[in-house]
Design a protein around this motif. Structure first.
Motif, PDB file in Angstrom:
ATOM      1  N   GLY A  87       0.825  -1.198   0.000  1.00  0.00           N
ATOM      2  CA  GLY A  87       0.000   0.000   0.000  1.00  0.00           C
ATOM      3  C   GLY A  87       0.858   1.246   0.000  1.00  0.00           C
ATOM      4  O   GLY A  87       1.940   1.259   0.590  1.00  0.00           O
ATOM      5  N   VAL A  88       0.381   2.287  -0.679  1.00  0.00           N
ATOM      6  CA  VAL A  88       1.078   3.576  -0.718  1.00  0.00           C
ATOM      7  C   VAL A  88       0.150   4.655  -0.168  1.00  0.00           C
ATOM      8  O   VAL A  88      -1.010   4.390   0.172  1.00  0.00           O
ATOM      9  N   GLY A  89       0.665   5.874  -0.066  1.00  0.00           N
ATOM     10  CA  GLY A  89      -0.102   6.960   0.525  1.00  0.00           C
ATOM     11  C   GLY A  89      -1.488   7.132  -0.100  1.00  0.00           C
ATOM     12  O   GLY A  89      -1.620   7.185  -1.323  1.00  0.00           O
ATOM     13  N   GLY A  90      -2.505   7.194   0.744  1.00  0.00           N
ATOM     14  CA  GLY A  90      -3.878   7.332   0.280  1.00  0.00           C
ATOM     15  C   GLY A  90      -4.624   6.024   0.157  1.00  0.00           C
ATOM     16  O   GLY A  90      -5.858   6.016  -0.020  1.00  0.00           O
ATOM     17  N   ASP A  91      -3.929   4.897   0.260  1.00  0.00           N
ATOM     18  CA  ASP A  91      -4.572   3.588   0.138  1.00  0.00           C
ATOM     19  C   ASP A  91      -5.252   3.176   1.433  1.00  0.00           C
ATOM     20  O   ASP A  91      -4.803   3.539   2.534  1.00  0.00           O
ATOM     21  N   LYS A  92      -6.286   2.374   1.286  1.00  0.00           N
ATOM     22  CA  LYS A  92      -6.887   1.674   2.422  1.00  0.00           C
ATOM     23  C   LYS A  92      -6.592   0.187   2.225  1.00  0.00           C
ATOM     24  O   LYS A  92      -7.076  -0.432   1.277  1.00  0.00           O
ATOM     25  N   VAL A  93      -5.741  -0.349   3.077  1.00  0.00           N
ATOM     26  CA  VAL A  93      -5.325  -1.746   2.975  1.00  0.00           C
ATOM     27  C   VAL A  93      -6.073  -2.551   4.030  1.00  0.00           C
ATOM     28  O   VAL A  93      -6.115  -2.147   5.204  1.00  0.00           O
ATOM     29  N   ALA A  94      -6.659  -3.662   3.621  1.00  0.00           N
ATOM     30  CA  ALA A  94      -7.441  -4.456   4.564  1.00  0.00           C
ATOM     31  C   ALA A  94      -7.299  -5.945   4.242  1.00  0.00           C
ATOM     32  O   ALA A  94      -6.949  -6.334   3.126  1.00  0.00           O
ATOM     33  N   CYS A  95      -7.558  -6.757   5.237  1.00  0.00           N
ATOM     34  CA  CYS A  95      -7.562  -8.195   5.083  1.00  0.00           C
ATOM     35  C   CYS A  95      -8.407  -8.774   6.229  1.00  0.00           C
ATOM     36  O   CYS A  95      -8.324  -8.287   7.361  1.00  0.00           O
ATOM     37  N   CYS A  96      -9.201  -9.731   5.956  1.00  0.00           N
ATOM     38  CA  CYS A  96      -9.276 -10.360   4.629  1.00  0.00           C
ATOM     39  C   CYS A  96     -10.714 -10.263   4.107  1.00  0.00           C
ATOM     40  O   CYS A  96     -11.655 -10.106   4.892  1.00  0.00           O
ATOM     41  N   ASP A  97     -10.897 -10.349   2.784  1.00  0.00           N
ATOM     42  CA  ASP A  97     -12.257 -10.345   2.259  1.00  0.00           C
ATOM     43  C   ASP A  97     -12.874 -11.728   2.442  1.00  0.00           C
ATOM     44  O   ASP A  97     -12.262 -12.622   3.035  1.00  0.00           O
ATOM     45  N   LYS A  98     -14.071 -11.921   1.910  1.00  0.00           N
ATOM     46  CA  LYS A  98     -14.774 -13.193   2.147  1.00  0.00           C
ATOM     47  C   LYS A  98     -14.043 -14.391   1.542  1.00  0.00           C
ATOM     48  O   LYS A  98     -14.271 -15.538   1.944  1.00  0.00           O
ATOM     49  N   ASP A  99     -13.159 -14.108   0.577  1.00  0.00           N
ATOM     50  CA  ASP A  99     -12.378 -15.177  -0.028  1.00  0.00           C
ATOM     51  C   ASP A  99     -10.961 -15.260   0.535  1.00  0.00           C
ATOM     52  O   ASP A  99     -10.109 -15.950  -0.018  1.00  0.00           O
ATOM     53  N   GLY A 100     -10.710 -14.532   1.622  1.00  0.00           N
ATOM     54  CA  GLY A 100      -9.415 -14.610   2.287  1.00  0.00           C
ATOM     55  C   GLY A 100      -8.314 -13.819   1.634  1.00  0.00           C
ATOM     56  O   GLY A 100      -7.135 -14.059   1.898  1.00  0.00           O
ATOM     57  N   ARG A 101      -8.662 -12.851   0.780  1.00  0.00           N
ATOM     58  CA  ARG A 101      -7.648 -12.097   0.056  1.00  0.00           C
ATOM     59  C   ARG A 101      -7.396 -10.720   0.667  1.00  0.00           C
ATOM     60  O   ARG A 101      -8.274 -10.150   1.308  1.00  0.00           O
ATOM     61  N   LEU A 102      -6.200 -10.212   0.417  1.00  0.00           N
ATOM     62  CA  LEU A 102      -5.863  -8.836   0.742  1.00  0.00           C
ATOM     63  C   LEU A 102      -6.625  -7.918  -0.207  1.00  0.00           C
ATOM     64  O   LEU A 102      -6.813  -8.241  -1.382  1.00  0.00           O
ATOM     65  N   THR A 103      -7.058  -6.767   0.309  1.00  0.00           N
ATOM     66  CA  THR A 103      -7.706  -5.780  -0.561  1.00  0.00           C
ATOM     67  C   THR A 103      -6.996  -4.438  -0.430  1.00  0.00           C
ATOM     68  O   THR A 103      -6.511  -4.075   0.642  1.00  0.00           O
ATOM     69  N   VAL A 104      -6.929  -3.723  -1.550  1.00  0.00           N
ATOM     70  CA  VAL A 104      -6.372  -2.366  -1.588  1.00  0.00           C
ATOM     71  C   VAL A 104      -7.439  -1.477  -2.205  1.00  0.00           C
ATOM     72  O   VAL A 104      -7.820  -1.677  -3.365  1.00  0.00           O
ATOM     73  N   ASN A 105      -7.924  -0.535  -1.391  1.00  0.00           N
ATOM     74  CA  ASN A 105      -9.012   0.349  -1.834  1.00  0.00           C
ATOM     75  C   ASN A 105     -10.224  -0.452  -2.294  1.00  0.00           C
ATOM     76  O   ASN A 105     -10.895  -0.110  -3.276  1.00  0.00           O
ATOM     77  N   GLY A 106     -10.479  -1.548  -1.590  1.00  0.00           N
ATOM     78  CA  GLY A 106     -11.638  -2.384  -1.882  1.00  0.00           C
ATOM     79  C   GLY A 106     -11.433  -3.382  -3.003  1.00  0.00           C
ATOM     80  O   GLY A 106     -12.317  -4.213  -3.253  1.00  0.00           O
ATOM     81  N   LYS A 107     -10.302  -3.321  -3.687  1.00  0.00           N
ATOM     82  CA  LYS A 107     -10.024  -4.248  -4.789  1.00  0.00           C
ATOM     83  C   LYS A 107      -9.207  -5.433  -4.280  1.00  0.00           C
ATOM     84  O   LYS A 107      -8.133  -5.258  -3.706  1.00  0.00           O
ATOM     85  N   ALA A 108      -9.722  -6.645  -4.493  1.00  0.00           N
ATOM     86  CA  ALA A 108      -9.012  -7.848  -4.063  1.00  0.00           C
ATOM     87  C   ALA A 108      -7.732  -8.031  -4.860  1.00  0.00           C
ATOM     88  O   ALA A 108      -7.694  -7.790  -6.073  1.00  0.00           O
ATOM     89  N   VAL A 109      -6.678  -8.441  -4.172  1.00  0.00           N
ATOM     90  CA  VAL A 109      -5.359  -8.610  -4.798  1.00  0.00           C
ATOM     91  C   VAL A 109      -4.954 -10.079  -4.738  1.00  0.00           C
ATOM     92  O   VAL A 109      -4.883 -10.667  -3.656  1.00  0.00           O
ATOM     93  N   GLU A 110      -4.711 -10.661  -5.905  1.00  0.00           N
ATOM     94  CA  GLU A 110      -4.179 -12.022  -5.962  1.00  0.00           C
ATOM     95  C   GLU A 110      -2.681 -11.960  -5.657  1.00  0.00           C
ATOM     96  O   GLU A 110      -1.960 -11.138  -6.220  1.00  0.00           O
ATOM     97  N   GLU A 111      -2.215 -12.834  -4.790  1.00  0.00           N
ATOM     98  CA  GLU A 111      -0.811 -12.813  -4.366  1.00  0.00           C
ATOM     99  C   GLU A 111      -0.153 -14.171  -4.607  1.00  0.00           C
ATOM    100  O   GLU A 111       0.043 -14.955  -3.683  1.00  0.00           O
ATOM    101  N   PRO A 112       0.227 -14.452  -5.836  1.00  0.00           N
ATOM    102  CA  PRO A 112       0.822 -15.759  -6.156  1.00  0.00           C
ATOM    103  C   PRO A 112       2.183 -15.986  -5.517  1.00  0.00           C
ATOM    104  O   PRO A 112       2.671 -17.117  -5.495  1.00  0.00           O
ATOM    105  N   TYR A 113       2.801 -14.910  -5.004  1.00  0.00           N
ATOM    106  CA  TYR A 113       4.116 -15.052  -4.387  1.00  0.00           C
ATOM    107  C   TYR A 113       4.046 -15.619  -2.966  1.00  0.00           C
ATOM    108  O   TYR A 113       5.073 -15.924  -2.367  1.00  0.00           O
ATOM    109  N   LEU A 114       2.835 -15.733  -2.389  1.00  0.00           N
ATOM    110  CA  LEU A 114       2.718 -16.344  -1.068  1.00  0.00           C
ATOM    111  C   LEU A 114       2.966 -17.846  -1.180  1.00  0.00           C
ATOM    112  O   LEU A 114       2.810 -18.445  -2.248  1.00  0.00           O
ATOM    113  N   ARG A 115       3.319 -18.466  -0.070  1.00  0.00           N
ATOM    114  CA  ARG A 115       3.729 -19.873  -0.099  1.00  0.00           C
ATOM    115  C   ARG A 115       2.658 -20.774  -0.696  1.00  0.00           C
ATOM    116  O   ARG A 115       2.944 -21.696  -1.454  1.00  0.00           O
TER     117      ARG A 115
END
Length: 257
Positions: free
Chosen positions: A94-122
């Motif tokens: 997240g950068v300045g002005g972002d709202k970072v949250a976790c987790c949505d109903k599918d267990g994902r990180l969200t940035v400004n309400g947009k779910a982020v897929e994170e394939p780099y996680l284990r």
């Protein structure tokens, strides 16, 4: 005499080309090395908080960048007094002005309400319901943070053990660090040779996009090309001399005996 002259002419041309190849190779090799030394700095990662992207003991190459050039998804080296005033390696989510949250109903990180897929996680991140897919959520604990302007929100890729912005949510800035704390951006794992660290596609659709790849591939190419020219040019002399000796051996006719 004419044959000897031709051989001498070919030899002089070959030697000139050999010397040129060595000279150009030295320029490329030394230039690539010097360029890399100016742009990049090596770090040894002490913990597994960025596993599996970077493991404990890995030697990484980090490009010296200004904090203002950092984008979401970058893995950065930074130092902040609130985090112990020692160099640390984390991923910017997240950068300045972002709202970072976790987790949505599918267990994902969200940035400004947009779910982020994170394939780099284990486990590849939670792309569907964790219960049905058998995948862990992007964070074992829920959190929400509003990132102040000029700040960065950072997480480790090993979300179960990483001590990152989530630990500092009660601090001023809700766990974020100033952009000025960033010293470098990690571009590659040099040892073991795991290669370049890519820019996550999930962040490309967000405002600002992702950062461009550093010059490391060009520098590596210059080093390889330089080494090839040096070795090839240096090897030409002995090979040419051996070939010349073979061509100058007197031929024995079949009727000599």
């Amino acid at each position: 005499m004419s044959g000897s002259g031709r051989h001498d002419g070919h030899g002089r041309l070959g030697n000139a080309l050999s010397n040129l190849a060595v000279a150009v190779g030295c320029v490329l090799f030394l230039g690539g090395f010097a360029w890399g030394a100016v742009v990049y700095k090596p770090y040894t990662v002490p913990t597994d908080s960025m596993s599996p992207t970077v493991n404990a003991g890995d030697r990484v190459l980090a490009e010296r960048v200004d904090g203002g050039d950092v984008r979401r998804g970058d893995v950065v080296v930074f130092t902040d007094s609130a985090w112990g005033a020692v160099p640390m390696v984390k991923r910017v989510v997240g950068v300045g002005g972002d709202k970072v949250a976790c987790c949505d109903k599918d267990g994902r990180l969200t940035v400004n309400g947009k779910a982020v897929e994170e394939p780099y996680l284990r486990d590849g991140g939670a792309s569907s319901s964790p219960a049905s897919a058998g995948r862990a959520p992007a964070s074992p604990q829920d959190f929400t943070a509003d990132v102040p302007e000029g700040q960065l929100f950072l997480l480790g890729d090993e979300r179960n053990t990483s001590l990152d912005s989530r630990v500092h949510l009660e601090d001023p800035g809700q766990g974020s660090v100033p952009r000025s704390a960033v010293q470098a951006r990690v571009d590659a794992v040099a040892w073991p040779m795991n290669g370049m660290i890519g820019r996550p596609e999930a962040f490309a659709a967000l405002p600002g996009g992702v950062s461009s790849e550093g010059p490391l591939p060009l520098q590596a190419g210059a080093l390889v090309a330089g080494a090839v020219l040096i070795l090839g040019g240096a090897a030409y002399g002995p090979l040419a001399a051996r070939s010349a000796r073979r061509s100058e051996r007197p031929k024995v006719s079949a009727g000599a005996h």
